[in-house]
Scaffold this active site. Structure first.
Site, PDB file in Angstrom:
ATOM      1  N   HIS A  93       0.837  -1.208   0.000  1.00 49.27           N
ATOM      2  CA  HIS A  93       0.000   0.000   0.000  1.00 49.27           C
ATOM      3  C   HIS A  93       0.872   1.260   0.000  1.00 49.27           C
ATOM      4  O   HIS A  93       0.585   2.217  -0.727  1.00 49.27           O
ATOM      5  CB  HIS A  93      -0.894   0.033   1.247  1.00 49.27           C
ATOM      6  CG  HIS A  93      -1.973  -1.003   1.281  1.00 49.27           C
ATOM      7  ND1 HIS A  93      -2.199  -1.829   2.359  1.00 49.27           N
ATOM      8  CD2 HIS A  93      -2.918  -1.343   0.365  1.00 49.27           C
ATOM      9  CE1 HIS A  93      -3.227  -2.616   2.115  1.00 49.27           C
ATOM     10  NE2 HIS A  93      -3.675  -2.358   0.903  1.00 49.27           N
TER      11      HIS A  93
ATOM     12  N   LYS B 264     -15.961  -8.104   2.549  1.00 50.37           N
ATOM     13  CA  LYS B 264     -14.929  -8.569   3.482  1.00 50.37           C
ATOM     14  C   LYS B 264     -15.348  -8.278   4.919  1.00 50.37           C
ATOM     15  O   LYS B 264     -15.959  -7.251   5.193  1.00 50.37           O
ATOM     16  CB  LYS B 264     -13.596  -7.845   3.221  1.00 50.37           C
ATOM     17  CG  LYS B 264     -12.979  -8.090   1.850  1.00 50.37           C
ATOM     18  CD  LYS B 264     -11.695  -7.272   1.702  1.00 50.37           C
ATOM     19  CE  LYS B 264     -11.047  -7.450   0.340  1.00 50.37           C
ATOM     20  NZ  LYS B 264      -9.912  -6.507   0.139  1.00 50.37           N
TER      21      LYS B 264
HETATM   22  O1  PNS Z   1      -8.812  -2.780  -0.335  1.00 54.05           O
HETATM   23  P1  PNS Z   1     -10.100  -3.148  -1.013  1.00 54.05           P
HETATM   24  O2  PNS Z   1     -10.940  -4.050  -0.123  1.00 54.05           O
HETATM   25  O3  PNS Z   1      -9.876  -3.737  -2.373  1.00 54.05           O
HETATM   26  O4  PNS Z   1     -10.902  -1.788  -1.256  1.00 54.05           O
HETATM   27  C1  PNS Z   1     -12.228  -1.791  -1.749  1.00 54.05           C
HETATM   28  C2  PNS Z   1     -12.943  -0.522  -1.285  1.00 54.05           C
HETATM   29  C3  PNS Z   1     -12.961  -0.469   0.241  1.00 54.05           C
HETATM   30  C4  PNS Z   1     -12.204   0.696  -1.815  1.00 54.05           C
HETATM   31  C5  PNS Z   1     -14.407  -0.540  -1.831  1.00 54.05           C
HETATM   32  O5  PNS Z   1     -15.094  -1.639  -1.289  1.00 54.05           O
HETATM   33  C6  PNS Z   1     -15.167   0.753  -1.524  1.00 54.05           C
HETATM   34  O6  PNS Z   1     -15.038   1.707  -2.278  1.00 54.05           O
HETATM   35  N1  PNS Z   1     -15.930   0.788  -0.400  1.00 54.05           N
HETATM   36  C7  PNS Z   1     -16.667   1.985   0.012  1.00 54.05           C
HETATM   37  C8  PNS Z   1     -18.164   1.841  -0.309  1.00 54.05           C
HETATM   38  C9  PNS Z   1     -18.423   2.041  -1.801  1.00 54.05           C
HETATM   39  O7  PNS Z   1     -18.239   3.107  -2.344  1.00 54.05           O
HETATM   40  N2  PNS Z   1     -18.839   0.948  -2.461  1.00 54.05           N
HETATM   41  C10 PNS Z   1     -19.070   0.936  -3.900  1.00 54.05           C
HETATM   42  C11 PNS Z   1     -17.783   0.606  -4.656  1.00 54.05           C
HETATM   43  S1  PNS Z   1     -18.013   0.605  -6.400  1.00 54.05           S
END
Ligand code: PNS
Length: 160
Positions: free
Chosen positions: A17, A41
């Site tokens: 990261h 998750k």
């Molecule tokens: O590290 P990750 O789990 O790949 O990140 C994914 C993350 C947390 C960025 C994604 O799940 C997210 O954007 N979550 C916030 C809620 C949201 O906007 N969901 C729609 C995504 S298209």
């Protein structure tokens, strides 16, 4: 001033990261690391802990901030004035997972996602694997920033 958001679960933040955030910072004046919930998750560490660890790990990089994402990522991007989202790709599995999210975020508000490839020497580092190794007492000290080590040990009921 140009701003990008580097979003993720950061459960926990890893050296991979940090590499992506540094690459984002080389393209944007300001990078806001957004610690979010991934509906697919169940996190090991709570949101406040994930934010605190990311802050500690990124404290020495000028122009980088860390904040929790309380809801939709696109709303967070608007609030912080982000021109783009920056995400890292380690390989095909990441691509398959990331492209639908990038397309959805663009559908919602028109924001673009820029994908960066990280240091290949870090390509094996994933938060899920780090947790799996740490869970059984393996050494993850060269995979995560130092402040993460006691947090992982605590989460798995081990002493450091
Ligand atoms: O590290 P990750 O789990 O790949 O990140 C994914 C993350 C947390 C960025 C994604 O799940 C997210 O954007 N979550 C916030 C809620 C949201 O906007 N969901 C729609 C995504 S298209």
């Amino acid at each position: 001033m140009t701003t990008a958001v580097c979003p993720g679960s950061f459960d926990p933040v890893t050296l991979g990261h940090l590499d992506v955030v540094r690459r984002a910072r080389s393209m944007f004046d300001r990078v806001v690391v957004g610690v979010a919930r991934n509906a697919g998750k169940t996190p090991l560490l709570d949101l406040d802990t994930r934010v605190a660890l990311a802050r500690a790990a990124l404290a020495d990089i000028d122009g980088v901030e860390v904040a929790p994402v309380p809801g939709l990522l696109v709303d967070f991007c608007r609030e912080v004035g982000a021109a783009a989202i920056v995400k890292g790709l380690r390989g095909g599995a990441d691509y398959d997972a990331e492209v639908p999210m990038a397309l959805m975020n663009r559908h919602l508000v028109g924001i673009e996602t820029i994908f960066v490839t990280g240091d290949p020497a870090l390509a094996h580092i994933a938060s899920s694997l780090v947790k799996d190794v740490a869970r059984y007492g393996g050494d993850v000290s060269d995979l995560v920033p130092a402040p993460v080590l006691p947090a992982l040990a605590g989460a798995f009921g081990r002493s450091t």
